[in-house]
Design a protein around this motif. Structure first.
Motif, PDB file in Angstrom:
ATOM      1  N   GLY A  65     -23.078  32.237  16.465  1.00 20.74           N
ATOM      2  CA  GLY A  65     -24.249  31.626  15.857  1.00 20.74           C
ATOM      3  C   GLY A  65     -24.237  30.115  15.979  1.00 20.74           C
ATOM      4  N   SER A  66     -24.920  29.469  15.029  1.00 20.43           N
ATOM      5  CA  SER A  66     -24.962  28.009  15.011  1.00 20.43           C
ATOM      6  C   SER A  66     -25.028  27.517  13.574  1.00 20.43           C
ATOM      7  CB  SER A  66     -26.149  27.474  15.819  1.00 20.43           C
ATOM      8  OG  SER A  66     -27.357  27.847  15.213  1.00 20.43           O
ATOM      9  N   VAL A  67     -24.492  26.323  13.349  1.00 21.62           N
ATOM     10  CA  VAL A  67     -24.517  25.698  12.023  1.00 21.62           C
ATOM     11  C   VAL A  67     -24.842  24.217  12.182  1.00 21.62           C
ATOM     12  CG1 VAL A  67     -22.887  27.315  10.963  1.00 21.62           C
ATOM     13  CG2 VAL A  67     -22.032  25.199  11.984  1.00 21.62           C
ATOM     14  N   GLU A  68     -25.408  23.658  11.140  1.00 18.95           N
ATOM     15  CA  GLU A  68     -25.643  22.222  11.099  1.00 18.95           C
ATOM     16  C   GLU A  68     -24.552  21.590  10.259  1.00 18.95           C
ATOM     17  OE1 GLU A  68     -29.647  20.060  10.446  1.00 18.95           O
ATOM     18  OE2 GLU A  68     -28.638  20.077   8.488  1.00 18.95           O
ATOM     19  N   MET A  69     -23.838  20.638  10.851  1.00 20.40           N
ATOM     20  CA  MET A  69     -22.786  19.893  10.155  1.00 20.40           C
ATOM     21  C   MET A  69     -23.327  18.511   9.848  1.00 20.40           C
ATOM     22  SD  MET A  69     -20.011  21.887  10.118  1.00 20.40           S
ATOM     23  CE  MET A  69     -18.803  20.692   9.633  1.00 20.40           C
ATOM     24  N   ARG A  72     -21.203  11.666   6.763  1.00 19.70           N
ATOM     25  CA  ARG A  72     -21.458  10.219   6.851  1.00 19.70           C
ATOM     26  C   ARG A  72     -22.847   9.906   7.377  1.00 19.70           C
ATOM     27  NH1 ARG A  72     -15.418   8.257   8.829  1.00 19.70           N
ATOM     28  NH2 ARG A  72     -14.436   8.731   6.844  1.00 19.70           N
ATOM     29  N   GLY A  73     -23.841  10.693   6.920  1.00 19.30           N
ATOM     30  CA  GLY A  73     -25.226  10.446   7.285  1.00 19.30           C
ATOM     31  C   GLY A  73     -25.641  10.938   8.656  1.00 19.30           C
ATOM     32  N   GLU A  74     -24.734  11.550   9.390  1.00 20.47           N
ATOM     33  CA  GLU A  74     -25.029  12.074  10.727  1.00 20.47           C
ATOM     34  C   GLU A  74     -25.033  13.593  10.682  1.00 20.47           C
ATOM     35  OE1 GLU A  74     -23.134  12.121  15.251  1.00 20.47           O
ATOM     36  OE2 GLU A  74     -22.141  10.976  13.672  1.00 20.47           O
ATOM     37  N   SER A  75     -26.083  14.209  11.269  1.00 20.42           N
ATOM     38  CA  SER A  75     -26.169  15.666  11.358  1.00 20.42           C
ATOM     39  C   SER A  75     -26.155  16.088  12.819  1.00 20.42           C
ATOM     40  CB  SER A  75     -27.452  16.177  10.712  1.00 20.42           C
ATOM     41  OG  SER A  75     -27.416  15.965   9.329  1.00 20.42           O
ATOM     42  N   VAL A  76     -25.467  17.195  13.069  1.00 25.88           N
ATOM     43  CA  VAL A  76     -25.396  17.734  14.424  1.00 25.88           C
ATOM     44  C   VAL A  76     -25.370  19.257  14.321  1.00 25.88           C
ATOM     45  CG1 VAL A  76     -22.862  17.634  14.526  1.00 25.88           C
ATOM     46  CG2 VAL A  76     -24.188  17.597  16.640  1.00 25.88           C
ATOM     47  N   THR A  77     -26.030  19.914  15.270  1.00 18.09           N
ATOM     48  CA  THR A  77     -25.984  21.368  15.334  1.00 18.09           C
ATOM     49  C   THR A  77     -24.851  21.778  16.264  1.00 18.09           C
ATOM     50  OG1 THR A  77     -28.341  21.589  14.897  1.00 18.09           O
ATOM     51  CG2 THR A  77     -27.247  23.463  15.942  1.00 18.09           C
ATOM     52  N   LEU A  78     -23.987  22.644  15.753  1.00 16.81           N
ATOM     53  CA  LEU A  78     -22.884  23.187  16.542  1.00 16.81           C
ATOM     54  C   LEU A  78     -23.209  24.623  16.912  1.00 16.81           C
ATOM     55  CD1 LEU A  78     -19.823  21.972  14.437  1.00 16.81           C
ATOM     56  CD2 LEU A  78     -20.874  20.846  16.406  1.00 16.81           C
ATOM     57  N   ASP A  79     -23.026  24.950  18.172  1.00 16.19           N
ATOM     58  CA  ASP A  79     -23.249  26.305  18.653  1.00 16.19           C
ATOM     59  C   ASP A  79     -21.903  26.964  18.957  1.00 16.19           C
ATOM     60  OD1 ASP A  79     -26.131  26.202  18.627  1.00 16.19           O
ATOM     61  OD2 ASP A  79     -25.986  24.857  20.360  1.00 16.19           O
ATOM     62  N   ARG A  80     -21.961  28.200  19.412  1.00 16.98           N
ATOM     63  CA  ARG A  80     -20.751  28.971  19.690  1.00 16.98           C
ATOM     64  C   ARG A  80     -19.753  28.161  20.510  1.00 16.98           C
ATOM     65  NH1 ARG A  80     -20.132  34.452  23.181  1.00 16.98           N
ATOM     66  NH2 ARG A  80     -18.181  35.126  22.238  1.00 16.98           N
ATOM     67  N   TRP A  81     -18.514  28.152  20.052  1.00 15.34           N
ATOM     68  CA  TRP A  81     -17.349  27.496  20.638  1.00 15.34           C
ATOM     69  C   TRP A  81     -17.320  25.981  20.434  1.00 15.34           C
ATOM     70  CZ3 TRP A  81     -14.385  31.324  20.668  1.00 15.34           C
ATOM     71  CH2 TRP A  81     -14.736  32.551  21.215  1.00 15.34           C
ATOM     72  N   ASP A  82     -18.371  25.398  19.848  1.00 16.11           N
ATOM     73  CA  ASP A  82     -18.328  23.974  19.518  1.00 16.11           C
ATOM     74  C   ASP A  82     -17.425  23.769  18.315  1.00 16.11           C
ATOM     75  OD1 ASP A  82     -20.209  23.483  21.519  1.00 16.11           O
ATOM     76  OD2 ASP A  82     -21.901  23.355  20.113  1.00 16.11           O
ATOM     77  N   SER A  83     -16.852  22.568  18.215  1.00 17.94           N
ATOM     78  CA  SER A  83     -15.968  22.274  17.087  1.00 17.94           C
ATOM     79  C   SER A  83     -16.275  20.888  16.527  1.00 17.94           C
ATOM     80  CB  SER A  83     -14.500  22.356  17.506  1.00 17.94           C
ATOM     81  OG  SER A  83     -14.217  21.406  18.508  1.00 17.94           O
ATOM     82  N   ASP A  91     -17.281  12.815   3.679  1.00 17.81           N
ATOM     83  CA  ASP A  91     -18.108  13.869   3.100  1.00 17.81           C
ATOM     84  C   ASP A  91     -18.489  14.851   4.206  1.00 17.81           C
ATOM     85  OD1 ASP A  91     -19.765  11.845   4.319  1.00 17.81           O
ATOM     86  OD2 ASP A  91     -21.471  12.918   3.493  1.00 17.81           O
ATOM     87  N   ARG A  92     -18.861  16.068   3.794  1.00 19.16           N
ATOM     88  CA  ARG A  92     -19.355  17.042   4.753  1.00 19.16           C
ATOM     89  C   ARG A  92     -20.234  18.055   4.040  1.00 19.16           C
ATOM     90  NH1 ARG A  92     -17.538  20.524   1.855  1.00 19.16           N
ATOM     91  NH2 ARG A  92     -15.925  22.045   2.229  1.00 19.16           N
ATOM     92  N   ALA A  93     -21.239  18.533   4.775  1.00 20.89           N
ATOM     93  CA  ALA A  93     -22.080  19.640   4.343  1.00 20.89           C
ATOM     94  C   ALA A  93     -22.270  20.533   5.563  1.00 20.89           C
ATOM     95  CB  ALA A  93     -23.424  19.146   3.818  1.00 20.89           C
ATOM     96  N   VAL A  94     -22.412  21.836   5.311  1.00 22.45           N
ATOM     97  CA  VAL A  94     -22.594  22.810   6.382  1.00 22.45           C
ATOM     98  C   VAL A  94     -23.799  23.665   6.016  1.00 22.45           C
ATOM     99  CG1 VAL A  94     -21.535  24.708   7.680  1.00 22.45           C
ATOM    100  CG2 VAL A  94     -20.094  22.876   6.773  1.00 22.45           C
ATOM    101  N   ALA A  95     -24.687  23.919   6.975  1.00 18.17           N
ATOM    102  CA  ALA A  95     -25.864  24.750   6.711  1.00 18.17           C
ATOM    103  C   ALA A  95     -26.138  25.663   7.891  1.00 18.17           C
ATOM    104  CB  ALA A  95     -27.082  23.871   6.451  1.00 18.17           C
ATOM    105  N   ASN A  96     -26.495  26.899   7.586  1.00 15.54           N
ATOM    106  CA  ASN A  96     -26.960  27.830   8.606  1.00 15.54           C
ATOM    107  C   ASN A  96     -28.484  27.847   8.519  1.00 15.54           C
ATOM    108  OD1 ASN A  96     -27.704  29.863  10.306  1.00 15.54           O
ATOM    109  ND2 ASN A  96     -26.362  31.417   9.427  1.00 15.54           N
ATOM    110  N   ARG A  97     -29.136  27.134   9.406  1.00 16.73           N
ATOM    111  CA  ARG A  97     -30.596  27.032   9.405  1.00 16.73           C
ATOM    112  C   ARG A  97     -31.240  28.052  10.348  1.00 16.73           C
ATOM    113  NH1 ARG A  97     -31.071  23.197   5.939  1.00 16.73           N
ATOM    114  NH2 ARG A  97     -29.919  21.232   6.052  1.00 16.73           N
TER     115      ARG A  97
END
Length: 118
Positions: A65-69, A72-83, A91-97
């Motif tokens: 799947g994919s998650v939004e990480m 520090r005010g920056e958001s990025v979408t990570l897809d399969r195998w991304d780290s 700080d960190r937040a994680v969301a499955n959008r």
């Protein structure tokens, strides 16, 4: 050697985690480790981890799947195998959008609270 069978991994609850199933697979109560512990979590659509800060380094790997990480005010979408590495104190937040569940692997420094002998 210490083996944890995925079918026998222990579920745990973590503050700020919503619509998630978290399984510890190594370290802490899942077996001996002085340096780190590992977990696999499934995040349902709309679920995630609310913003928080930890003094410990974390590394997330998206297995499905994919998650939004966000950190520090920056958001990025990570897809399969991304780290993504989250530095100690950041700080960190994680969301499955997405409309599908996501599965992530977490590797985190051991805080020493539940260390087991080697």
């Amino acid at each position: 050697m210490h083996v944890t069978r995925f079918a026998e991994a222990r579920e745990y609850q973590a503050p700020g985690h919503v619509a998630m199933r978290c399984l510890r697979i190594q370290g802490k109560d899942a077996g001996p480790s002085r340096a780190m512990w590992f977990a696999i979590s499934t995040i349902e659509p709309g679920g995630g981890i609310s913003a928080s800060t930890s003094p410990l380094e974390k590394v997330y790997v998206v297995l499905e799947g994919s998650v939004e990480m966000t950190s520090r005010g920056e958001s990025v979408t990570l897809d399969r195998w991304d780290s993504c590495r989250i530095a100690p104190g950041a700080d960190r937040a994680v969301a499955n959008r997405s409309a599908l569940p996501a599965t992530i692997l977490l590797a985190m420094e051991n805080d020493g609270a539940a260390e087991q002998p080697a």
